[in-house]
Design a protein around this motif. Structure first.
Motif, mmCIF file in Angstrom:
data_model
loop_
_atom_site.group_PDB
_atom_site.id
_atom_site.type_symbol
_atom_site.label_atom_id
_atom_site.label_comp_id
_atom_site.label_asym_id
_atom_site.label_seq_id
_atom_site.Cartn_x
_atom_site.Cartn_y
_atom_site.Cartn_z
ATOM 1 N N VAL A 1 0.841 -1.208 0.000
ATOM 2 C CA VAL A 1 0.000 0.000 0.000
ATOM 3 C C VAL A 1 0.876 1.260 0.000
ATOM 4 O O VAL A 1 1.705 1.441 0.885
ATOM 5 N N THR A 2 0.673 2.109 -0.992
ATOM 6 C CA THR A 2 1.437 3.361 -1.071
ATOM 7 C C THR A 2 0.571 4.513 -0.560
ATOM 8 O O THR A 2 -0.648 4.359 -0.395
ATOM 9 N N MET A 3 1.199 5.657 -0.351
ATOM 10 C CA MET A 3 0.456 6.844 0.074
ATOM 11 C C MET A 3 -0.519 7.256 -1.035
ATOM 12 O O MET A 3 -1.606 7.754 -0.766
ATOM 13 N N ASP A 4 -0.120 7.040 -2.303
ATOM 14 C CA ASP A 4 -1.006 7.331 -3.443
ATOM 15 C C ASP A 4 -2.256 6.455 -3.399
ATOM 16 O O ASP A 4 -3.366 6.933 -3.635
ATOM 17 N N PHE B 1 0.818 13.107 8.724
ATOM 18 C CA PHE B 1 1.903 12.126 8.884
ATOM 19 C C PHE B 1 3.088 12.518 8.001
ATOM 20 O O PHE B 1 2.953 12.625 6.788
ATOM 21 N N GLN B 2 4.219 12.720 8.650
ATOM 22 C CA GLN B 2 5.444 13.172 7.978
ATOM 23 C C GLN B 2 5.857 12.259 6.817
ATOM 24 O O GLN B 2 6.296 12.710 5.782
ATOM 25 N N ASN B 3 5.677 10.935 7.027
ATOM 26 C CA ASN B 3 6.039 9.958 5.992
ATOM 27 C C ASN B 3 5.286 8.659 6.247
ATOM 28 O O ASN B 3 4.537 8.547 7.227
ATOM 29 N N LYS B 4 5.501 7.676 5.390
ATOM 30 C CA LYS B 4 4.777 6.407 5.507
ATOM 31 C C LYS B 4 5.137 5.675 6.802
ATOM 32 O O LYS B 4 4.277 5.044 7.428
ATOM 33 N N THR B 5 6.387 5.777 7.221
ATOM 34 C CA THR B 5 6.814 5.107 8.464
ATOM 35 C C THR B 5 5.989 5.604 9.653
ATOM 36 O O THR B 5 5.546 4.814 10.490
#
Length: 199
Positions: free
Chosen positions: A21-24, A41-45
């Motif tokens: 699953v990506t942010m897109d 959320f700063q990033n996916k992590t």
């Protein structure tokens, strides 16, 4: 909005895996812009961290509700197993395995929290089982509770138990029966056999 993103991400991660699953994908599924997600959320992590915390709290709350029902100790173990299988969506993508592989720091933090929560729950179950005469009085509670935790983590190892050959629901059912059969009294054995017949 933050809570909605966490809930949707949690759902998607459990269904398709943390890596896939990506942010897109998440933005598209929610009908929002990726920028909106990055506002929270700063990033996916950071998102993965938030969703694992969210799921951990949901599972703990659900287990607490089962414990409050004061079921017979063996029935309680089976009720918790049924709840987990429903809540973790049968772990089709083995999220635990993907978490360990791609987000090892988050995985290790979660494992410590799971151990602490599970120890308390399992020890309480064993103590009650002994008092009610369904578990043997001579078992070493500290050792059994730790073996149970290691086994629960171990059956999620995809190298040892590839999903195509070993579905999670089957593994959990077999492991729970293995655990209970090793510690029951004759009285407990009867309860266990009846529960298995009902399954």
């Amino acid at each position: 909005m933050k809570e909605k993103i966490i809930e949707k991400a949690n759902d998607m991660f459990l269904n398709f895996g943390f890596k896939s699953v990506t942010m897109d994908d998440l933005a598209s599924e929610m009908g929002i812009s990726k920028k909106t997600i990055y506002t929270h959320f700063q990033n996916k992590t950071k998102l993965v961290e938030a969703t694992t915390d969210f799921l951990f709290c949901c599972v703990c709350d659900g287990i607490d509700s089962i414990l409050e029902e004061n079921k017979e100790p063996i029935e309680e173990l089976y009720a918790i197993k049924a709840f987990l299988m429903y809540h973790l969506k049968d772990e089709k993508t083995s999220p635990q395995y993907q978490l360990q592989k791609y987000y090892p720091k988050i995985h290790n933090t979660l494992k410590v929290k799971q151990f602490e929560a599970m120890q308390e729950c399992v020890i309480e179950n064993l103590v009650r089982g002994i008092k009610k005469g369904v578990f043997r009085a001579d078992i070493n509670i500290e050792i059994i509770s730790r073996i149970y935790f290691i086994g629960m983590m171990g059956i999620k190892d995809q190298e040892m138990f590839p999903r195509q050959s070993f579905p999670v629901s089957k593994l959990m059912t077999e492991y729970l029966e293995y655990h209970v059969r090793g510690i029951v009294t004759e009285k407990g054995q009867t309860i266990l056999n009846n529960l298995i017949k009902e399954q």
